[in-house]
Structures are given as C-alpha cells and as structure tokens.
Write a protein that holds these residues in place. Structure first.
Motif, mmCIF file in Angstrom:
data_model
loop_
_atom_site.group_PDB
_atom_site.id
_atom_site.type_symbol
_atom_site.label_atom_id
_atom_site.label_comp_id
_atom_site.label_asym_id
_atom_site.label_seq_id
_atom_site.Cartn_x
_atom_site.Cartn_y
_atom_site.Cartn_z
ATOM 1 N N ASN A 72 0.832 -1.078 0.053
ATOM 2 C CA ASN A 72 0.083 0.070 -0.095
ATOM 3 C C ASN A 72 0.783 1.199 -0.018
ATOM 4 O OD1 ASN A 72 -1.609 2.219 0.755
ATOM 5 N ND2 ASN A 72 -3.302 0.674 1.469
ATOM 6 N N HIS A 73 1.168 2.025 -1.025
ATOM 7 C CA HIS A 73 1.971 3.088 -1.373
ATOM 8 C C HIS A 73 1.543 4.091 -0.349
ATOM 9 C CE1 HIS A 73 4.001 1.113 -4.668
ATOM 10 N NE2 HIS A 73 2.924 0.965 -5.165
ATOM 11 N N THR A 74 0.311 4.228 -0.275
ATOM 12 C CA THR A 74 -0.338 5.550 0.491
ATOM 13 C C THR A 74 0.124 5.340 2.178
ATOM 14 O OG1 THR A 74 -2.306 5.864 -1.036
ATOM 15 C CG2 THR A 74 -2.304 6.876 1.144
ATOM 16 N N ASP A 75 -0.204 4.190 2.643
ATOM 17 C CA ASP A 75 -0.047 4.100 4.134
ATOM 18 C C ASP A 75 1.433 3.593 4.450
ATOM 19 O OD1 ASP A 75 -2.602 4.880 4.209
ATOM 20 O OD2 ASP A 75 -3.435 2.626 4.436
ATOM 21 N N ASP A 76 2.264 3.310 3.401
ATOM 22 C CA ASP A 76 3.505 2.484 3.740
ATOM 23 C C ASP A 76 3.348 1.524 4.358
ATOM 24 O OD1 ASP A 76 4.963 4.294 1.953
ATOM 25 O OD2 ASP A 76 5.623 5.660 3.559
ATOM 26 N N THR A 77 2.581 0.465 3.962
ATOM 27 C CA THR A 77 2.334 -0.752 4.780
ATOM 28 C C THR A 77 2.345 -1.887 3.883
ATOM 29 O OG1 THR A 77 -0.222 -0.779 4.415
ATOM 30 C CG2 THR A 77 0.739 0.154 6.550
ATOM 31 N N ILE A 78 2.602 -3.087 4.310
ATOM 32 C CA ILE A 78 2.547 -4.238 3.312
ATOM 33 C C ILE A 78 1.792 -5.357 4.072
ATOM 34 C CG2 ILE A 78 3.915 -6.201 2.318
ATOM 35 C CD1 ILE A 78 6.329 -4.364 2.283
ATOM 36 N N LEU A 79 0.657 -6.086 3.293
ATOM 37 C CA LEU A 79 -0.058 -6.844 3.992
ATOM 38 C C LEU A 79 0.744 -8.372 3.475
ATOM 39 C CD1 LEU A 79 -2.479 -8.472 5.080
ATOM 40 C CD2 LEU A 79 -3.472 -8.395 2.909
ATOM 41 N N LEU A 80 1.185 -8.981 4.535
ATOM 42 C CA LEU A 80 1.968 -10.203 4.433
ATOM 43 C C LEU A 80 0.734 -11.381 4.718
ATOM 44 C CD1 LEU A 80 4.465 -12.053 4.423
ATOM 45 C CD2 LEU A 80 4.695 -11.518 6.869
ATOM 46 N N ARG A 81 0.978 -12.025 3.544
ATOM 47 C CA ARG A 81 0.131 -13.430 3.836
ATOM 48 C C ARG A 81 0.846 -14.784 3.603
ATOM 49 N NH1 ARG A 81 -3.166 -13.953 -0.644
ATOM 50 N NH2 ARG A 81 -2.120 -12.232 -1.588
ATOM 51 N N GLU A 82 1.279 -15.476 4.435
ATOM 52 C CA GLU A 82 2.277 -16.510 4.273
ATOM 53 C C GLU A 82 1.878 -18.048 4.606
ATOM 54 O OE1 GLU A 82 5.112 -15.379 7.122
ATOM 55 O OE2 GLU A 82 3.946 -15.255 9.034
ATOM 56 N N TYR A 83 2.453 -19.024 4.151
ATOM 57 C CA TYR A 83 2.063 -20.355 4.134
ATOM 58 C C TYR A 83 3.413 -21.163 4.508
ATOM 59 C CZ TYR A 83 -2.244 -18.744 1.591
ATOM 60 O OH TYR A 83 -3.321 -18.090 1.292
ATOM 61 N N LEU A 84 3.469 -21.823 5.665
ATOM 62 C CA LEU A 84 4.401 -22.463 5.994
ATOM 63 C C LEU A 84 4.241 -24.009 6.380
ATOM 64 C CD1 LEU A 84 5.590 -20.147 8.918
ATOM 65 C CD2 LEU A 84 6.277 -20.177 6.712
ATOM 66 N N THR A 85 5.178 -24.949 5.855
ATOM 67 C CA THR A 85 5.106 -26.278 6.011
ATOM 68 C C THR A 85 5.828 -26.486 7.446
ATOM 69 O OG1 THR A 85 4.552 -26.842 4.179
ATOM 70 C CG2 THR A 85 5.491 -28.673 5.245
ATOM 71 N N ILE A 86 5.424 -26.954 8.499
ATOM 72 C CA ILE A 86 6.464 -27.174 9.566
ATOM 73 C C ILE A 86 5.843 -28.562 10.165
ATOM 74 C CG2 ILE A 86 6.836 -26.473 12.007
ATOM 75 C CD1 ILE A 86 5.713 -23.451 11.349
ATOM 76 N N GLY A 87 6.917 -29.293 10.101
ATOM 77 C CA GLY A 87 6.316 -30.800 10.241
ATOM 78 C C GLY A 87 5.448 -31.194 9.152
ATOM 79 N N ASN A 88 4.386 -32.049 9.871
ATOM 80 C CA ASN A 88 3.491 -32.316 8.650
ATOM 81 C C ASN A 88 2.249 -31.469 8.583
ATOM 82 O OD1 ASN A 88 2.174 -32.720 11.044
ATOM 83 N ND2 ASN A 88 1.830 -34.875 10.653
ATOM 84 N N GLN A 89 2.653 -30.322 9.103
ATOM 85 C CA GLN A 89 1.452 -29.366 9.417
ATOM 86 C C GLN A 89 1.529 -27.921 8.301
ATOM 87 O OE1 GLN A 89 0.968 -28.131 13.559
ATOM 88 N NE2 GLN A 89 -0.840 -29.493 13.605
ATOM 89 N N CYS A 90 0.546 -27.442 7.843
ATOM 90 C CA CYS A 90 0.439 -26.243 7.166
ATOM 91 C C CYS A 90 0.074 -25.219 8.024
ATOM 92 C CB CYS A 90 -0.209 -26.347 5.735
ATOM 93 S SG CYS A 90 -0.215 -24.796 4.783
ATOM 94 N N VAL A 91 0.673 -24.087 8.181
ATOM 95 C CA VAL A 91 0.458 -23.016 8.783
ATOM 96 C C VAL A 91 -0.063 -21.705 8.069
ATOM 97 C CG1 VAL A 91 1.141 -21.450 10.991
ATOM 98 C CG2 VAL A 91 1.731 -23.909 10.976
ATOM 99 N N TYR A 92 -0.888 -21.097 8.249
ATOM 100 C CA TYR A 92 -1.291 -19.889 7.570
ATOM 101 C C TYR A 92 -1.193 -18.624 8.540
ATOM 102 C CZ TYR A 92 -3.686 -15.789 5.206
ATOM 103 O OH TYR A 92 -4.129 -14.880 4.735
ATOM 104 N N ASN A 93 -0.527 -17.423 8.147
ATOM 105 C CA ASN A 93 -0.365 -16.415 8.986
ATOM 106 C C ASN A 93 -0.545 -15.086 8.057
ATOM 107 O OD1 ASN A 93 0.113 -14.939 11.384
ATOM 108 N ND2 ASN A 93 2.394 -14.265 10.103
ATOM 109 N N SER A 94 -1.273 -14.132 8.529
ATOM 110 C CA SER A 94 -1.481 -12.788 7.728
ATOM 111 C C SER A 94 -1.123 -11.708 8.941
ATOM 112 C CB SER A 94 -2.910 -12.704 7.329
ATOM 113 O OG SER A 94 -3.979 -12.622 8.247
#
Length: 217
Positions: A72-94
């Motif tokens: 977001n150029h106006t607010d100087d922010t970045i929305l981070l959406r991430e997907y991780l594989t940790i062991g046999n689990q998938c973890v989503y974080n925003s």
C-alpha cells in the motif's frame, strides 16, 4: 516471518564493508514506490543463517514457506500472507508490515514492540534479502527470498557473499525444501492471528514475523 519468527533490535547502519569486493553489490537503500513494486507479489523463503543457536534451530523446523506481499503506497504498509510447512502441518499467517522508506527497513509490531528488518536488494530482481541485528555478534542473521521455488547458483553465490560480509558461515544456513510442502495447505491451513491486531496467539515456532526468517524481538 511462521514467517512468525522472533525479531531483534537492528542496527540501521549499512550492511556492507565498502572495501570488501564480495559486498560491492549489496547495500541498504531508501525504499521508493519502485522498490515496493519490485517486492510485491509472491516469494519463496529459501533459507537463513543466524548466529544464535536457538534461532538457527527454530529456522530448521520450517521445511518450506512461500508468501505474498500486497503493498500500500499511500499508507506505507505491506499486507503479508504466508504459508508454512512445519513438520506435517501447514500454517497460515497474515499480518501487516510497516515501511520506513528513508531507513530502508520494514517492521512489525508484536506484543507491544516494533521489530525491524533491513531490506537488501541486488541487481537480480528475482531475489531479495533481509538483514537482522547486523551489529550484534550473538543475534545477527540474514535470510534469502526468491521468486521461484528453487535458487540458482548465481543467487546462492550472492547470499554466500553477503554472509561472508557479516562473518556468518555456510554451516549456519538452514535451508528449506519445496518438495516438503504440505499439499493440503489450501484446505487445512491453521491461521496464526496477528496479536497486535486482535488475532489469535501464534502456534508453532515463533520464527519470522517477516518472511520466513528467524527474527528476534
């Protein structure tokens, strides 16, 4: 960081020793709109190296990770959406990252504290790095991100040279392996809420609120 990784206070000094040939193409630069456009979109976390053994161990629990930067150029922010594989689990974080244009850093509020990562770009638009605690011998670290789920020899050379600039060793690198991605991630991901914005408590290793790297607060 999941890309929830522990961040530490950073030096905002340039990463490079100007007299080191291996560091000549790396430096912390002010962030512009063009910079934000360059880093927007999908990225893969390829690996990181941290001097602190605890951070390094935590990084090794992340088998694979990819994420999206929505800027977001106006607010100087970045929305981070991430997907991780940790062991046999998938973890989503925003979560949201703040951009400090003049300092060339991105940051995240976590548990009442703002933590920083130095954005490091090179001549290769398919690669960027984040530097952490650059003056702290016990906690300094560096992480590598690429547009594709495999890293080229040239990209790895850039990463290795940057590590040498920081007096970090190849043996300290924790690599990811995209072959270990949990194929059920789109249906079975667990959400790691952003506590600073009222979300749930993080689950799993607290490694990286900035894309897949162990960051320490």
């Amino acid at each position: 960081m999941a890309l929830s990784w522990a961040l530490a206070a950073l030096s905002l000094l340039p990463l490079l020793d100007a007299q080191s040939p291996g560091c000549a193409n790396l430096t912390a630069r002010p962030i512009t709109n063009a910079t934000l456009e360059q880093i927007s979109g999908k990225w893969f976390y390829m690996g990181s190296a941290f001097r602190d053994p605890e951070f390094n161990h935590s990084a090794r629990t992340i088998h694979a990770a990819f994420f999206y930067f929505d800027v977001n150029h106006t607010d100087d922010t970045i929305l981070l959406r991430e997907y991780l594989t940790i062991g046999n689990q998938c973890v989503y974080n925003s979560s949201f990252l703040n951009v400090q244009r003049e300092n060339g850093t991105v940051s995240k509020y976590e548990y009442g504290k703002e933590n920083f990562g130095i954005l490091l770009l090179t001549k290769d638009p398919e690669l960027f790095m984040l530097g952490f605690s650059l003056k702290d011998e016990q906690h300094k670290g560096l992480s590598l991100y690429t547009r594709k789920p495999e890293v080229t020899q040239e990209q790895m050379t850039v990463f290795h040279e940057a590590l040498a600039c920081m007096d970090l060793h190849k043996s300290e690198i924790a690599y990811t392996d995209e072959k270990k991605v949990n194929t059920r991630r789109t249906r079975g991901a667990r959400h790691r809420g952003d506590p600073a914005r009222g979300g749930g408590q993080p689950q799993g290793p607290r490694q990286g609120e900035l894309p897949a790297t162990a960051v320490r607060r």
